[in-house]
Design an enzyme around this catalytic site. Sequence first.
Site, mmCIF file in Angstrom:
data_model
loop_
_atom_site.group_PDB
_atom_site.id
_atom_site.type_symbol
_atom_site.label_atom_id
_atom_site.label_comp_id
_atom_site.label_asym_id
_atom_site.label_seq_id
_atom_site.Cartn_x
_atom_site.Cartn_y
_atom_site.Cartn_z
ATOM 1 N N CYS A 59 0.845 -1.194 0.000
ATOM 2 C CA CYS A 59 0.000 0.000 0.000
ATOM 3 C C CYS A 59 0.882 1.246 0.000
ATOM 4 O O CYS A 59 2.035 1.212 0.436
ATOM 5 C CB CYS A 59 -0.918 0.010 1.221
ATOM 6 S SG CYS A 59 -2.234 1.252 1.129
ATOM 7 N N CYS A 66 -5.243 -1.002 9.732
ATOM 8 C CA CYS A 66 -5.404 -1.891 8.573
ATOM 9 C C CYS A 66 -5.288 -3.356 8.981
ATOM 10 O O CYS A 66 -4.348 -3.754 9.677
ATOM 11 C CB CYS A 66 -4.366 -1.575 7.502
ATOM 12 S SG CYS A 66 -4.579 -2.572 6.000
ATOM 13 N N SER A 107 -11.984 5.138 0.280
ATOM 14 C CA SER A 107 -11.841 5.007 1.729
ATOM 15 C C SER A 107 -11.683 6.378 2.379
ATOM 16 O O SER A 107 -10.756 7.129 2.054
ATOM 17 C CB SER A 107 -10.621 4.139 2.066
ATOM 18 O OG SER A 107 -10.805 2.820 1.598
ATOM 19 N N ARG A 121 -5.444 7.180 9.358
ATOM 20 C CA ARG A 121 -5.119 7.040 7.935
ATOM 21 C C ARG A 121 -4.029 8.054 7.577
ATOM 22 O O ARG A 121 -4.316 9.179 7.170
ATOM 23 C CB ARG A 121 -6.359 7.229 7.071
ATOM 24 C CG ARG A 121 -7.473 6.216 7.368
ATOM 25 C CD ARG A 121 -8.596 6.300 6.346
ATOM 26 N NE ARG A 121 -8.144 5.912 5.029
ATOM 27 C CZ ARG A 121 -8.051 4.662 4.577
ATOM 28 N NH1 ARG A 121 -8.375 3.647 5.376
ATOM 29 N NH2 ARG A 121 -7.625 4.408 3.358
ATOM 30 N N CYS A 166 -22.794 -9.918 3.356
ATOM 31 C CA CYS A 166 -22.423 -11.239 3.872
ATOM 32 C C CYS A 166 -22.417 -11.250 5.396
ATOM 33 O O CYS A 166 -22.707 -12.274 6.014
ATOM 34 C CB CYS A 166 -21.073 -11.662 3.315
ATOM 35 S SG CYS A 166 -19.684 -10.574 3.751
ATOM 36 N N ASP A 191 -11.461 -12.540 2.716
ATOM 37 C CA ASP A 191 -10.324 -11.630 2.834
ATOM 38 C C ASP A 191 -10.045 -11.243 4.277
ATOM 39 O O ASP A 191 -8.983 -10.704 4.583
ATOM 40 C CB ASP A 191 -10.487 -10.395 1.941
ATOM 41 C CG ASP A 191 -11.502 -9.395 2.444
ATOM 42 O OD1 ASP A 191 -12.555 -9.821 2.940
ATOM 43 O OD2 ASP A 191 -11.258 -8.179 2.309
ATOM 44 N N CYS A 247 -32.264 -14.732 20.380
ATOM 45 C CA CYS A 247 -32.384 -13.281 20.211
ATOM 46 C C CYS A 247 -33.524 -12.917 19.263
ATOM 47 O O CYS A 247 -33.747 -13.579 18.242
ATOM 48 C CB CYS A 247 -31.073 -12.711 19.667
ATOM 49 S SG CYS A 247 -31.081 -10.920 19.426
ATOM 50 N N CYS A 273 -22.071 -7.455 19.779
ATOM 51 C CA CYS A 273 -23.442 -7.874 20.059
ATOM 52 C C CYS A 273 -24.277 -6.786 20.723
ATOM 53 O O CYS A 273 -25.384 -6.487 20.279
ATOM 54 C CB CYS A 273 -23.435 -9.130 20.927
ATOM 55 S SG CYS A 273 -25.079 -9.653 21.490
#
Length: 414
Positions: free
Chosen positions: A29, A36, A137, A149, A295, A317, A361, A390
């Site tokens: 990067c 990161c 980003s 960053r 997802c 990833d 739940c 949670c």
Amino acid sequence: MDPILHLPPLPNGRKYRFHAMVKPSGAQCNIDCEYCFYLHKTELLHQPNQTRMGEATLEQHIRQYLEAQTGDEVVFSWQGGEPTLMGLPFFERVVALQPRFAKPGQRIANDLQTNGIALDDDWLAFLRQHGFHVGLSIDGPRHLHDLYRKTHNGKSTFDHVMQAAKRLAAAEIPFAALCVVHRQNALHPKAVYRFLADELGTWRMQFTPAVEPKQFKQQAPAQLDRSSAPLQDSPRAKPGHPLSIVTDWSVDPDDYGQFLCGVWDEWRATDLGRVHVNLFETAIAQAAGLPAQTCTQAEFCGKALAVEHNGDVYSCDHFVYPEYKLGNLHSAHLGDLAFSNRQIQFGQDKRNTLPQQCRDCDYLKLCWGECPKNRLISSRAGEPGLNYLCSGLYAFYEHIGPDVVRILKDLGRI
């Protein structure tokens, strides 16, 4: 000999679909973000300097990815590290190879996740010509963005990102804001949201919670000793404690919930129907009985793989660790790896390993335990495998419930 696809036929109406996040420059990067989750892969995976995906690996990926998909649209996602380090000729080769291997009728889309620093006029012309979707980003206003960053010599990246946003807007290239919600910006939900909507000028936002255990550079989160997982609400289950399970920059779970509630209230009051926020839209869709759009909130995972620069394929990833390497696309077909028994088990474990607190739940079918990588703590009853976020997620779902009912009524869904 090239790997051959061995997927069995599916019943009528069913399709083979999966997603792969490609890391053509590995973890390399051009900036040095403190939080990161990928930069350390250079050491963990023993990546050499100037890691780059070669022509043979690129061709194998494109061919196999298209061969294995039976849906009408195939989305290629290019990430890193920083994918623009590959240079524009690499992506010119990408768009040249894709139609060569596409099946009749297959629609191809590309998205690029970037910090924006390298986006000059040539890049912008290319992205616009080939219809790339861009994820930029940025973590909010300058004082919040620059906390974590920074450049390699510790300087601000804010002006670089804002310049990229202005150039993308001027070139009429739609882009999404990819905002990491960390320990500090989580305390300013309205300021972050209004900045992204008004000053950055995007109408698509993705909020990703920063959550990593302290050992994440050496050990996969899911491989931590479950017997020592702290109880929910205990000091060790929050950032800042000397014995905390997470890094100091990880978002506090309760602050994350308040952040989502604050952004939701601002979004609902001013931008509902105009600005798209991934977590909000999937909550509304799931409440209407539709599948999850992310997802992390889906019942199962396992259909979002990672492909490294050398062709190594990992379960996700966020699971690029040796224990989760599925194979290499030079010796096995990407489609067979994606639908292997091992990967199917990985995906089903998301639901099958939920603690009883999740199963009981009220919001199970909106959350499904969120991302498995964040299951770092024990439930109040002492059962391990509870998601670190949670309490915050529960507060968020509790908060938006009446609004979601009204929205679904307005849409004629209930």
